[in-house]
Design a protein around this motif. Structure first.
Motif, PDB file in Angstrom:
ATOM      1  N   UNK A   1       0.822  -1.370  -0.025  1.00  0.00           N
ATOM      2  CA  UNK A   1      -0.166   0.012  -0.022  1.00  0.00           C
ATOM      3  C   UNK A   1       0.772   1.241  -0.207  1.00  0.00           C
ATOM      4  N   UNK A   2       2.037   1.385   0.503  1.00  0.00           N
ATOM      5  CA  UNK A   2       2.896   2.416   0.578  1.00  0.00           C
ATOM      6  C   UNK A   2       3.433   2.797  -0.889  1.00  0.00           C
ATOM      7  N   UNK A   3       3.200   2.164  -1.882  1.00  0.00           N
ATOM      8  CA  UNK A   3       3.512   2.500  -3.275  1.00  0.00           C
ATOM      9  C   UNK A   3       2.424   3.677  -3.879  1.00  0.00           C
ATOM     10  N   UNK A   4       1.298   3.882  -2.920  1.00  0.00           N
ATOM     11  CA  UNK A   4       0.541   5.020  -3.208  1.00  0.00           C
ATOM     12  C   UNK A   4       1.345   6.330  -3.081  1.00  0.00           C
ATOM     13  N   UNK A   5       2.143   6.459  -2.357  1.00  0.00           N
ATOM     14  CA  UNK A   5       2.934   7.619  -2.425  1.00  0.00           C
ATOM     15  C   UNK A   5       3.540   8.304  -3.373  1.00  0.00           C
ATOM     16  N   UNK A   6       4.848   7.057  -3.910  1.00  0.00           N
ATOM     17  CA  UNK A   6       5.544   7.625  -4.897  1.00  0.00           C
ATOM     18  C   UNK A   6       4.646   7.489  -6.186  1.00  0.00           C
ATOM     19  N   UNK A   7       3.561   6.950  -6.341  1.00  0.00           N
ATOM     20  CA  UNK A   7       2.910   6.797  -7.581  1.00  0.00           C
ATOM     21  C   UNK A   7       2.082   8.318  -7.496  1.00  0.00           C
ATOM     22  N   UNK A   8       1.637   8.483  -6.644  1.00  0.00           N
ATOM     23  CA  UNK A   8       0.787   9.983  -6.470  1.00  0.00           C
ATOM     24  C   UNK A   8       1.760  11.052  -6.694  1.00  0.00           C
ATOM     25  N   UNK A   9       2.888  11.064  -6.127  1.00  0.00           N
ATOM     26  CA  UNK A   9       3.728  12.162  -6.467  1.00  0.00           C
ATOM     27  C   UNK A   9       4.085  12.178  -7.865  1.00  0.00           C
ATOM     28  N   UNK A  10       4.412  10.999  -8.513  1.00  0.00           N
ATOM     29  CA  UNK A  10       4.614  10.984 -10.070  1.00  0.00           C
ATOM     30  C   UNK A  10       3.709  11.569 -10.966  1.00  0.00           C
ATOM     31  N   UNK A  11       2.547  10.941 -10.652  1.00  0.00           N
ATOM     32  CA  UNK A  11       1.253  11.457 -11.228  1.00  0.00           C
ATOM     33  C   UNK A  11       1.038  12.955 -11.127  1.00  0.00           C
ATOM     34  N   UNK A  12       1.316  13.583 -10.002  1.00  0.00           N
ATOM     35  CA  UNK A  12       1.028  14.895  -9.629  1.00  0.00           C
ATOM     36  C   UNK A  12       1.928  15.806 -10.522  1.00  0.00           C
ATOM     37  N   UNK A  13       3.353  15.149 -10.782  1.00  0.00           N
ATOM     38  CA  UNK A  13       4.500  16.229 -10.870  1.00  0.00           C
ATOM     39  C   UNK A  13       5.120  15.871 -12.305  1.00  0.00           C
ATOM     40  N   UNK A  14       4.922  14.636 -12.751  1.00  0.00           N
ATOM     41  CA  UNK A  14       5.533  14.472 -14.320  1.00  0.00           C
ATOM     42  C   UNK A  14       4.635  14.030 -15.258  1.00  0.00           C
ATOM     43  N   UNK A  15       4.672  14.777 -16.169  1.00  0.00           N
ATOM     44  CA  UNK A  15       3.524  14.583 -17.289  1.00  0.00           C
ATOM     45  C   UNK A  15       3.751  13.535 -17.905  1.00  0.00           C
ATOM     46  N   UNK A  16       4.616  12.735 -17.820  1.00  0.00           N
ATOM     47  CA  UNK A  16       4.907  11.291 -18.508  1.00  0.00           C
ATOM     48  C   UNK A  16       4.425  10.168 -17.749  1.00  0.00           C
TER      49      UNK A  16
END
Length: 478
Positions: free
Chosen positions: A160-175
């Motif tokens: 479940x901790x993968x929520x945080x890195x996935x969320x951050x990249x979705x928010x900040x990286x257009x790719x």
């Protein structure tokens, strides 16, 4: 990678950065060393040595791009995607790799970047839940549970901790949206094709008619269900003919993977996810969905004729019988009735320790109608009862707050007409997937197996990351 912030830090950020990078090298190095020892004891593990060595050699390059690093870690899940009894060595190997990545991610955000990664009540609830079940692993020893089972169950829930890195990249990286959806698509496609091959092989080698009518492939079926929902959403918003053909093929493969699982709960959950999509999209797309369902049914029937030939009738009989049995499942299906007995026993045990539960690896007894004997188990087939038994009211409230909050956020995001198209699509995928998984949790436990916890984290992160993306865009425009 991000530039380390030099202000307000009591240490040299460059030195701290290098030291934290050691976590990743240590995790991969430990995996390689353990694998070499395992290969020396059991030669079948030699196949994994080149893969891990390649990962270790590529690590300096992976560290230059966080998105590539995350997708590589996620794709590595294929190694442990199968279900086997007990705690498998490959689980430990992959666990060392992804836990070192998660430790690296949280420490760099907390100590180096000083980045804020908790914004909403859902974020807070999920972070507290991760801390909560980790702190209370000691309950295993208090209640004389199985330490090996505790480690395996903790590893599964820690996904479940993968929520945080996935969320951050979705928010900040257009790719990120395309890369992460593509990674999960590829991961699930590998699993679905494996299941289809195993199912077709089983049908082809069957010697009795009942082996054909009852044949099924149930491994990772809930992950395949989520992929079917995701590909269905993307198909509604595809812009080119090539995209439509590819997504239609993927939807067909994933749907077939769900069908051959013969899991009625997963069938109904997939139907619920598709229904939510149908209700939320506009009228024009609803017509397209009806046409798509009809065309998919015809194509799936044609492919079935090619794959099964003369055996198709028996396969169809098995599927229809499974579907019709829904009507009498609660009164005649011994397996389902047995789950109610199991749930009752777990709730009785929960009543003794309702606040904090029992933790990981602690078994309870119940009389099994299937085995006609008293059994001990740590697994509860109902996800909500399982949460109460293991984590008590405190843990259950925390995870359900995060879960429901993520689903609501996804629905709101899709219904926000001025949001960016990619954000609305991610929101729709999230709410449909989370709703489907919430239904299947009534007869299975998605909070104890790593493939389910990983896909739940990803679905919730899509909504959270897209919402954060919209906030950053609005903030920049102001």
């Amino acid at each position: 990678m991000k530039n380390a912030q030099t202000s307000t830090l009591p240490w040299n950020p460059d030195v701290a950065w290098r030291r934290l990078n050691v976590l990743l090298y240590a995790g991969f190095g430990l995996s390689v060393a353990s694998l070499l020892l395992m290969a020396w004891l059991a030669h079948e593990y030699l196949l994994f040595v080149p893969l891990l060595l390649t990962g270790l050699l590529l690590l300096p390059w992976l560290l230059k791009d966080e998105l590539v690093l995350l997708c590589t870690i996620l794709l590595g899940f294929t190694v442990v995607a199968g279900y086997e009894e007990g705690f498998q060595p490959e689980e430990a190997l992959y666990g060392a790799a992804y836990l070192s990545y998660l430790a690296y991610w949280f420490l760099t955000r907390t100590l180096i970047y000083r980045d804020r990664y908790v914004f909403t009540k859902s974020d807070v609830a999920l972070l507290l839940f991760l801390v909560y079940f980790s702190v209370f692993t000691g309950l295993t020893f208090v209640f004389r549970g199985d330490a090996v089972a505790m480690v395996s169950e903790w590893l599964s829930l820690s996904m479940l901790a993968f929520y945080f890195p996935i969320k951050e990249l979705i928010a900040r990286d257009p790719r990120a949206p395309r890369a992460i959806l593509g990674t999960f698509g590829l991961l699930t496609l590998i699993i679905a094709i494996r299941n289809l091959f195993e199912y077709v092989y089983g049908i082809g080698t069957a010697e009795q008619w009942w082996q054909i009518t009852s044949g099924r492939a149930v491994t990772n079926e809930q992950m395949i269900m989520m992929a079917a929902i995701g590909s269905f959403v993307l198909l509604q918003f595809a812009k080119t003919s090539v995209q439509r053909v590819i997504l239609f093929a993927l939807f067909g493969i994933f749907t077939a993977g769900v069908v051959i699982s013969l899991s009625r709960a997963v069938w109904l959950s997939l139907a619920l996810g598709l229904l939510i999509i149908f209700l939320l999209v506009d009228r024009r797309r609803r017509v397209g969905i009806i046409v798509l369902v009809v065309v998919s049914t015809v194509v799936l029937a044609g492919v079935s004729v090619v794959l099964f030939g003369d055996q198709l009738l028996l396969v169809a009989v098995g599927l229809v019988d499974r579907l019709v049995s829904l009507e009498t499942a609660f009164t005649e299906d011994i397996s389902l009735i047995n789950r109610f007995i199991e749930m009752k026993a777990a709730l009785s045990a929960f009543a003794v320790s309702p606040i904090i539960g029992y933790g990981f690896g602690v078994s309870f007894e119940y009389y099994s109608l299937v085995y006609e004997a008293t059994r001990e188990t740590t697994f509860v087939h109902n996800g909500y009862v399982g949460l109460l038994y293991r984590h008590g009211l405190v843990g259950t409230c925390l995870i359900l707050t995060a879960y429901v909050g993520s689903g609501v956020r996804g629905a709101r995001l899709f219904l926000t007409s001025h949001a960016a198209p990619v954000s609305r699509i991610l929101g729709l995928i999230a709410v449909a997937c989370l709703a489907a998984m919430a239904l299947v949790a009534s007869s299975n436990n998605p909070f104890t197996v790593s493939d389910k916890t990983l896909i739940i984290a990803a679905a919730a992160a899509l909504a959270a990351g897209a919402a954060e993306r919209e906030r950053l865009i609005e903030q920049a425009s102001n």
